[in-house]
Design an enzyme around this catalytic site. Structure first.
Site, PDB file in Angstrom:
ATOM      1  CG  HIS A 154      64.437  45.592  38.298  1.00  0.00           C
ATOM      2  ND1 HIS A 154      63.086  45.762  38.143  1.00  0.00           N
ATOM      3  CD2 HIS A 154      64.915  46.775  38.738  1.00  0.00           C
ATOM      4  CE1 HIS A 154      62.761  46.999  38.478  1.00  0.00           C
ATOM      5  NE2 HIS A 154      63.850  47.628  38.849  1.00  0.00           N
ATOM      6  CE1 TYR A 180      64.572  48.125  30.756  1.00  0.00           C
ATOM      7  CE2 TYR A 180      65.044  47.062  32.859  1.00  0.00           C
ATOM      8  CZ  TYR A 180      64.368  48.020  32.128  1.00  0.00           C
ATOM      9  OH  TYR A 180      63.501  48.872  32.752  1.00  0.00           O
ATOM     10  CB  SER A 207      56.744  47.040  37.021  1.00  0.00           C
ATOM     11  OG  SER A 207      58.073  46.542  36.978  1.00  0.00           O
ATOM     12  CG  HIS A 208      57.749  48.526  43.227  1.00  0.00           C
ATOM     13  ND1 HIS A 208      57.864  48.751  44.573  1.00  0.00           N
ATOM     14  CD2 HIS A 208      59.006  48.637  42.745  1.00  0.00           C
ATOM     15  CE1 HIS A 208      59.122  49.010  44.889  1.00  0.00           C
ATOM     16  NE2 HIS A 208      59.832  48.953  43.792  1.00  0.00           N
ATOM     17  CG  ASN A 209      54.514  44.049  38.280  1.00  0.00           C
ATOM     18  OD1 ASN A 209      53.872  45.081  38.440  1.00  0.00           O
ATOM     19  ND2 ASN A 209      54.961  43.674  37.093  1.00  0.00           N
ATOM     20  CG  ASP A 246      63.145  56.610  38.428  1.00  0.00           C
ATOM     21  OD1 ASP A 246      64.309  56.543  38.831  1.00  0.00           O
ATOM     22  OD2 ASP A 246      62.407  55.614  38.331  1.00  0.00           O
ATOM     23  CG  ASP A 287      66.055  56.942  42.547  1.00  0.00           C
ATOM     24  OD1 ASP A 287      66.108  57.117  43.770  1.00  0.00           O
ATOM     25  OD2 ASP A 287      65.359  56.062  41.998  1.00  0.00           O
ATOM     26  CB  SER A 325      67.371  52.183  52.441  1.00  0.00           C
ATOM     27  OG  SER A 325      67.653  51.096  53.298  1.00  0.00           O
TER      28      SER A 325
END
Length: 758
Positions: A60, A63, A105-107, A128, A282, A327
């Site tokens: 993640h 890459y 994505s937060h799949n 972001d 972030d 968090s």
């Protein structure tokens, strides 16, 4: 006040007990990667250092399986201020205004804990964008789920939609568009992609870089807890197994607080307006480790971090937990010492915590300390966490089934006895989804969800006045990409560009979310590589730079990979918004014209798969030069007010496009001359249905012919029925009833599934 961190047992550092799994493997590192770390450090790493490398070298964050392919995408162009590699891509929109866009994505988190997984996906994408200095003003949510007749899918679906609406509505950013797709491919592995757009005065643009030896790293926002520890490495770098394994992963899902996020947005934008920060980053994937190492690496500096200074919400947290926790609602700001007091004062007024946790050094190293004068718990080159991450050119192999699929012939499928029944089965109105969202926050929304593209006025507090507007569309089509990843992805890009053109905009940039299966499967890597090449070809031909994106791999459940699902979100610019675009609708008495040619190719079509379970054949051809001419023509006709309605032909073909225009307006149509069901349901690209007042038909036809775009008259508008001579005759009211009832019926337990855009 910060709690004192717990201490690791020295026996755990760098290895495990005899006979147990080595620590590096438990953290997701391979043996080769562990040896590489030893080479970088010149010694064996301790447990904390291994944990830091593990999260930063996860799929993640690094890459590592896709970076060599992503370099083939075009990322430069006129107006591009920031391309890939920062928190968001940034485009110069003119009039002293810049636009930041990002998709993520937060799949996997959403499959485990749907509400929080989706909610924190929204929170992360918003951060972001505002780390670049932009005020977030719009969200989109391309979503994909398994069939709704499955109770587990219904639980995931309702949880995801609730998470997006609960967070987005509370934080005050409208959700203005997206997609909602239901397909067997996503059973147990939903795709939850989230897009965010923000705007800012051009001079407020800031990058995530640390500079100035002696400057301070200030943690702004929430305290740090155990929620989300190892989230990216645990959830985004492996597929799913059985239910027990999924239950074990639940603690890795973060927990969001939209009200803290709202305060954080306002505090950070004020700090940027006052010029009190040098850089902002972030804390998303990999938490403090990611933010400190990336800001230091990009700035060519080092950083010392004191884990005792990090505000904790749970006592006894280990240093590796503090450094890798994900968090939510946290930012890292680089601040000059003389500005610290004002930074704390601004944050205090917004009720946002601000704590000095680090100092910029000239060493080029990232050191983790147990107290400013305490033991050095970790010491490594800051750049090594990102720049020296492994890059894999994984084996690629064309799946054997591709030849089988290509040999299929959709033309051999039995023709429907009456096309109206088939059409009703293809229709779905996603209004149930987008009615959960507030899409009118800021009062910027000119065209709400449900059309080809959302349209927003280009305004926000602090921006120069402008008559410009923005158009946004998100698109993906796994049916096309499963048949031919390269051609299918090019068609997706073409469709998304055409959607913003239907709103009167010229496409100026896009971001992508590449959702694929297990990269350790050569067939998946072939799909990814082909998809990237298809995207690159289309973007070069259409002049659309790719300014950012996300790669989501390991989307597999029990060894079954999802279909290749590249999703793109396209930004279009309207130079002068004089009137709302006509949108998806019909006007009684007007004429229907088709821009583009009729086609009967049914390969990759929703009709072939939905009605016959057929997924084979060869996709219809895409002529990118002709498509570019169509984009220009459609955008001009819309912006000049020549059309009474407009809609691109995509999912479900010409039949669904016409039906959606009728359902939106309550006006029927009468079409003649289609050769058969193939021409009704083909999804061949580069086609638009336009509704033209009778007096304007000749002029529009002449414009199309002059532009080299094929045009023909299909019929007229009026009445309360949808008639295609020789093929179907359906009441508009029946179509509305079938489409709007699909999702509510399914949630009540009815057996159904479909696809649609929200």
């Amino acid at each position: 006040m910060a709690h004192s961190p717990g201490r690791s047992d020295p026996s755990e550092r760098g290895g495990g007990d005899a006979g147990s799994e080595p620590v590096h493997r438990a953290l997701g590192l391979t043996d080769d990667e562990a040896e590489r770390i030893v080479g970088i450090l010149g010694r064996s790493p301790n447990h904390l250092e291994l944990a830091m490398y593990a999260v930063m070298w996860s799929e993640h964050c690094s890459y590592k399986s896709s970076k060599i392919h992503l370099r083939r995408l075009p990322s430069e162009g006129p107006g591009v201020l920031v391309g890939p590699g920062e928190g968001a891509g940034v485009i110069d929109a003119g009039d002293g205004i810049a636009v930041a866009i990002r998709i993520e994505s937060h799949n996997h988190p959403s499959a485990i804990e749907p509400y929080q997984g989706a909610a924190t996906g929204v929170g992360g994408i918003i951060r972001d964008v505002f780390t670049m200095g932009a005020r977030p003003i719009a969200l989109m949510d391309p979503l994909r789920f398994g069939p709704l007749e499955d109770p587990a899918t219904r639980w995931i679906f309702e949880g995801v939609v609730s998470g997006i609406s609960g967070y987005g509505n509370s934080v005050g950013v409208p959700t203005v568009g997206g997609e909602t797709i239901f397909d067997d491919s996503y059973a147990d592995n939903p795709l939850v992609n989230v897009f965010c757009l923000g705007v800012m005065p051009t001079e407020r643009l800031v990058l995530g870089r640390a500079s100035g030896e002696g400057n301070l790293a200030v943690l702004v926002g929430s305290s740090t807890g155990r929620d989300g520890i190892g989230g990216v490495s645990v959830l985004a770098s492996a597929g799913f197994g059985d239910a027990e394994q999924e239950q074990e992963k639940r603690p890795s899902v973060q927990v969001g607080d939209p009200f803290e996020e709202k305060r954080l947005i306002e505090a950070c934008l004020e700090l940027l307006d006052l010029g009190l920060v040098v850089g902002v980053q972030d804390l998303g994937g990999a938490g403090i480790t990611c933010a400190t190492s990336e800001t230091a690496s990009k700035g060519g500096v080092g950083m010392d971090v004191d884990v005792r200074s990090v505000p904790l919400r749970q006592p006894g947290m280990e240093p590796f937990e503090i450094m890798t926790s994900e968090s939510q609602e946290r930012m890292l700001a680089i601040v000059r010492p003389e500005d610290l007091e004002r930074v704390i004062e601004v944050c205090g007024r917004w009720e946002v915590r601000a704590s000095v946790i680090g100092r910029v050094t000239g060493s080029g190293r990232l050191r983790v300390l147990d107290g400013w004068d305490g033991e050095v718990l970790a010491d490594l080159p800051a750049a090594s966490l990102e720049e020296e991450a492994p890059r894999y050119d994984r084996p690629r192999a064309r799946p054997a089934q591709q030849d089988v699929l290509a040999a299929g012939d959709a033309a051999s499928l039995p023709a429907p006895e009456e096309c109206g029944t088939d059409l009703l089965d293809l229709l779905v109105d996603p209004a149930w989804v987008y009615r959960q969202y507030d899409h009118q926050l800021f009062l910027n929304t000119v065209v709400p969800p449900g059309g080809d593209a959302a349209v927003l006025r280009l305004k926000a507090p602090g921006l120069p006045r402008s008559r410009r507007a923005l158009a946004l569309s998100s698109d993906g089509n796994a049916r096309w990409c499963a048949l031919d990843p390269r051609a299918g992805t090019a068609m997706v890009v073409a469709e998304s560009a055409l959607n913003v053109a239907c709103a009167g905009a010229r496409p100026v940039a896009l971001v992508n979310c590449l959702n694929f299966g297990n990269p350790e499967h050569p067939e998946v890597m072939w799909q990814l590589s082909e998809s990237v090449d298809g995207m690159a070809e289309a973007c070069v031909a259409l002049g659309i730079p790719v300014v950012g994106g996300n790669v989501s791999l390991y989307n597999e459940t029990r060894g079954r990979d999802i279909d290749p699902t590249p999703v793109v979100a396209t930004l279009g610019l309207i130079d002068v918004l004089e009137r709302p675009p006509p949108g998806v609708g019909l006007v009684a008495g007007a004429r229907l014209l088709l821009l583009g040619t009729r086609d009967s190719t049914l390969a990759g079509s929703l009709w072939a798969q939905r009605r016959h379970g057929f997924r084979g054949g060869r996709l219809p051809a895409l002529d990118l030069a002709a498509h570019r001419a169509l984009l220009h023509l459609v955008a001009e006709l819309v912006s000049e007010g020549e059309l009474a309605g407009v809609h691109d032909v995509s999912d479900g073909g010409l039949g669904v496009a016409l039906a959606e225009m009728a359902m939106r307006s309550g006006v029927g149509f009468h079409v003649a001359g289609l050769a058969g069901h193939g021409e009704l349901f083909s999804e061949a690209p580069s086609r638009v249905v336009i509704c033209v007042p009778p007096a304007g038909v000749d002029a529009v036809t002449a414009r199309a012919e002059s532009a080299g775009v094929a045009v023909e008259e299909l019929g007229g508008c009026g009445g309360d029925r949808m008639v295609v001579e020789g093929l179907m005759d359906v009441a508009v009211a029946d179509a509305v009833r079938a489409a709007r009832g699909m999702i509510p019926r399914a949630l009540a337990g009815s057996e159904t599934s479909a696809a649609g855009s929200n």
